[in-house]
Design an enzyme around this catalytic site. Structure first.
Site, PDB file in Angstrom:
ATOM      1  N   ASP A  23       0.861  -1.181   0.000  1.00 38.89           N
ATOM      2  CA  ASP A  23       0.000   0.000   0.000  1.00 38.89           C
ATOM      3  C   ASP A  23       0.901   1.235   0.000  1.00 38.89           C
ATOM      4  O   ASP A  23       1.641   1.466   0.965  1.00 38.89           O
ATOM      5  CB  ASP A  23      -0.917  -0.004   1.225  1.00 38.89           C
ATOM      6  CG  ASP A  23      -1.916   1.137   1.213  1.00 38.89           C
ATOM      7  OD1 ASP A  23      -2.366   1.516   0.116  1.00 38.89           O
ATOM      8  OD2 ASP A  23      -2.251   1.658   2.298  1.00 38.89           O
ATOM      9  N   ASN A  76       9.900   6.963   0.181  1.00 43.62           N
ATOM     10  CA  ASN A  76       9.290   7.657  -0.948  1.00 43.62           C
ATOM     11  C   ASN A  76       9.187   6.659  -2.090  1.00 43.62           C
ATOM     12  O   ASN A  76      10.165   6.397  -2.795  1.00 43.62           O
ATOM     13  CB  ASN A  76      10.132   8.867  -1.350  1.00 43.62           C
ATOM     14  CG  ASN A  76       9.450   9.714  -2.410  1.00 43.62           C
ATOM     15  OD1 ASN A  76       8.672   9.219  -3.210  1.00 43.62           O
ATOM     16  ND2 ASN A  76       9.742  11.006  -2.410  1.00 43.62           N
ATOM     17  N   ASP A 101      -2.220  12.434  -1.891  1.00 45.19           N
ATOM     18  CA  ASP A 101      -2.238  13.892  -1.813  1.00 45.19           C
ATOM     19  C   ASP A 101      -2.461  14.456  -3.217  1.00 45.19           C
ATOM     20  O   ASP A 101      -1.703  14.152  -4.138  1.00 45.19           O
ATOM     21  CB  ASP A 101      -0.900  14.389  -1.251  1.00 45.19           C
ATOM     22  CG  ASP A 101      -0.937  15.864  -0.884  1.00 45.19           C
ATOM     23  OD1 ASP A 101      -1.635  16.631  -1.582  1.00 45.19           O
ATOM     24  OD2 ASP A 101      -0.265  16.264   0.080  1.00 45.19           O
ATOM     25  N   LYS A 105      -2.146  22.577  -7.211  1.00 41.28           N
ATOM     26  CA  LYS A 105      -1.503  23.573  -8.051  1.00 41.28           C
ATOM     27  C   LYS A 105      -0.684  22.889  -9.154  1.00 41.28           C
ATOM     28  O   LYS A 105       0.038  21.934  -8.898  1.00 41.28           O
ATOM     29  CB  LYS A 105      -0.612  24.477  -7.213  1.00 41.28           C
ATOM     30  CG  LYS A 105      -1.391  25.355  -6.228  1.00 41.28           C
ATOM     31  CD  LYS A 105      -0.468  26.262  -5.450  1.00 41.28           C
ATOM     32  CE  LYS A 105      -1.271  27.142  -4.482  1.00 41.28           C
ATOM     33  NZ  LYS A 105      -0.400  28.028  -3.686  1.00 41.28           N
ATOM     34  N   ASP A 137     -10.945  10.563  -4.230  1.00 45.71           N
ATOM     35  CA  ASP A 137     -12.205  11.299  -4.205  1.00 45.71           C
ATOM     36  C   ASP A 137     -12.077  12.598  -4.999  1.00 45.71           C
ATOM     37  O   ASP A 137     -13.037  13.355  -5.104  1.00 45.71           O
ATOM     38  CB  ASP A 137     -12.638  11.592  -2.765  1.00 45.71           C
ATOM     39  CG  ASP A 137     -11.591  12.380  -1.996  1.00 45.71           C
ATOM     40  OD1 ASP A 137     -10.428  11.938  -1.969  1.00 45.71           O
ATOM     41  OD2 ASP A 137     -11.932  13.429  -1.396  1.00 45.71           O
TER      42      ASP A 137
END
Length: 203
Positions: A23, A76, A101, A105, A137
């Protein structure tokens, strides 16, 4: 963030021959811990996140529950995924990227976790028949992830290729195929938001 060395898998999992699910962006770890409890003794689970405090808390709860089939790491995944999973002795059978996330922008889009090097690393290391679940979402983010994997039609195919009834008219899965929701998913749906999901299978 410095490169992460692969762990000694024998120190991490009780049985390193079991299929592995990773995950990416595991957050609080709740989703993965519930899966580990469900598949105790039949699957291993690895959670990757860049937030050290969340990883420490997730690992604490995994140890409190004495789960020998789950591990969390600070990493990462954009840069270290291939290095990590290529050393795992068993097959990589599932990768999930759930509500990452959004980095709205445009100049920050390069910070989004799913970049082409990660897509390549996932596909190259995934066992044949292995699955990739992406969801968000945020429609823009979901479309971006979808484009990445749809472009690899020679390596992976979406579930609607064989099960069109599982998707809406736009090709998004109608239901969560795993059956366990992340905290973000629960919150978003409680606010009336739609979750955009795609699940791919390596050919």
């Amino acid at each position: 963030m410095a490169p992460v060395e692969p762990p000694n898998w024998e120190d991490v999992f009780e049985d390193t021959r079991l299929p592995l699910m990773v995950d990416i962006g595991s957050g609080s770890g709740r989703f993965l811990i519930l899966l580990a409890k469900r598949f105790l003794g039949s699957k291993n689970f690895l959670g990757l996140d860049i937030r050290e405090k969340l990883v420490e808390r997730s690992q604490f709860w995994a140890k409190e529950l004495t789960l020998a089939n789950i591990h969390f790491m600070v990493a990462n995944a954009t840069f270290t995924f291939g290095t990590l999973v290529s050393t795992y002795p068993g097959p990589l059978t599932c990768v999930s990227i759930l509500c990452p996330d959004p980095h709205f922008k445009k100049r920050h889009h390069k910070r989004r976790i799913l970049q082409e090097p990660l897509v390549d690393a996932i596909i190259n290391n995934l066992a044949r028949g292995g699955q990739i679940l992406v969801q968000s979402d945020v429609h823009e983010v979901a479309v971006d992830m979808r484009k990445h994997f749809d472009s690899h039609f020679d390596s992976v195919q979406h579930m609607d290729a064989h099960h069109p009834n599982l998707c809406d008219d736009d090709g998004w899965l109608l239901e969560n195929p795993i059956g366990i929701r992340t905290e973000r998913e629960i919150h978003a749906q409680s606010e009336g938001a739609k979750i955009y999901r795609r699940m791919y299978e390596k050919m």
